[in-house]
Design an enzyme around this catalytic site. Sequence first.
Site: not given
Length: 547
Positions: A473-475
């Site tokens: 979840y870290h774009p």
Amino acid sequence: MSTKESYDYIIVGAGSAGCVLANRLSANPDISVCLIEAGGKDKSLMVRMPAGVGSLIKEANPHNWGFYTSPQEHMNGRKLWWPRGKGWGGSSSINGMIYIRGHARDYDQWRQSGLTGWGYSDVLPYFRRSEGYRGETSVHHGTEGPLAVEESPLDSVSYNAFIKAGEQAGHPVTRDFNGAQQEGMGPYQRTINDGERWSTSFAFLRPVMNERTNLTVRSTALVNRILTRNGRAHGVEVADSKGGEAQTIEARHEVILCAGAVQSPQILKLSGIGPAEELRQHDIPVVADVPDIGANLQDHLDVTVINKMTQKLSAYSQQAGLKKIGVGLNYLLRKKGPGRDNFLQAGAFLKSREGLDRPDLQLHYVNAIMIEHGRQQVNADGFTIHACQLRPESRGTVTLASSDPFDHPIIDPNYLATEEDRRAMREGVKMCRDIASQEAFGALRGEELLPGTDVRSDEQIDAFIRETGETIYHPVGTVRMGIDERAPLDGDLKLRGIEGLRVVDASVMPTLIGGNTNAPTIMIAEKAADLILGNPAPAPAEIEEVA
């Protein structure tokens, strides 16, 4: 379609950055601000209750856009599930509540690339400005900010076993991942305030929105496009539903795009700002040919090592069956019990090989069995050790699927495109297994569920990663700042070639930082507020070098 509203500043997206900006800009009563959010209010018990994260992450819902990637070439053609926050607080309303800044050298690397004012000593004052830290006083932390940051209590023998096992495996122990030493095993700091999720909505938006007449919040309003005239952004077009009547909202000073690494590039392209060839493919008139909008996508790929647990100490035994109803009621009525916990209190930052100047792997220890974001249910006690590569070489894209603002864009992270990325992930699996095998886990460790005892060789581990790897979840990076001509943004977060338009969210990061991205996004918004208002930057922090 008629113009009915006009404000000094329009902020698109009430997420981790947008709520911060809305607070800081509207603090001046002479400045009018309109905050526009495609989702609704964050009233759900699942948002407020930290244990609700499991329900929010695993499926599309009013708080989760529920994206999928395109088929991943290097991951067996799989389409990966990509949760992103929707509604007040954005992803800070559905995330794991981990407060991590990344390594100091990540920001120094930005400064060394020519981005003056973005080194660690420059940005640390902004981290401290937002932070309301509930721990030991330190030059690394702020205590007066609205964002509550609490120390994990390590209230299970499971968490302590993980930290001890890492020490037995030869890794150092650190008490503060955001302090003088990131490397090692230790407790996480969390954005939880007395048992309640403390999103940017709760920290920055809700406390001021009813008392500031100069702040307007528009919910369930999707921005179709940014409006430009003679090379300047002058407003936005919004619609409340697909096919619904569009409305124009005017901005006297600036439009500030805070829609995140997926939707900020999408909105820019729908507005005619992006790669000209791609825009023409969708019959979108080209306002500005900016080839790198939607490029440079980076994300943390995650892989898990999962064991059953021989004692009833995990989230399963605390919430199984009818107990889940009791957990919810206990929290709702008394704010007590397991509902106060995110079951993610410990982790680690480790080096996958010698010679690195900072950790390149991050571990998240979950006191539960968590397979594919919790979408695969296993009715048993267990523990999960997540490993992600912090600085992947692979670069992906966000492109348009159509010219319809209500269509999801095409997300291609291009995971595992390089040998270094494959090597680091492979080592992550081995290091997680090594930790799980230590004596400290002896009384807790049961059968290894994943990868499974038949997965041993490098080739088998690589195949396991291709088949089971997921986003954590870290774009970032799709509207990057930089000093080179191809960078869409300059160091003040202004879009090159269009006046009156800035981007302020995780998409502006030129490179992915070494850790969870929520705290850095909040920092970026704090710094952006000063840039927008013309306030002088705080004096650089004086600290010793971070190890």
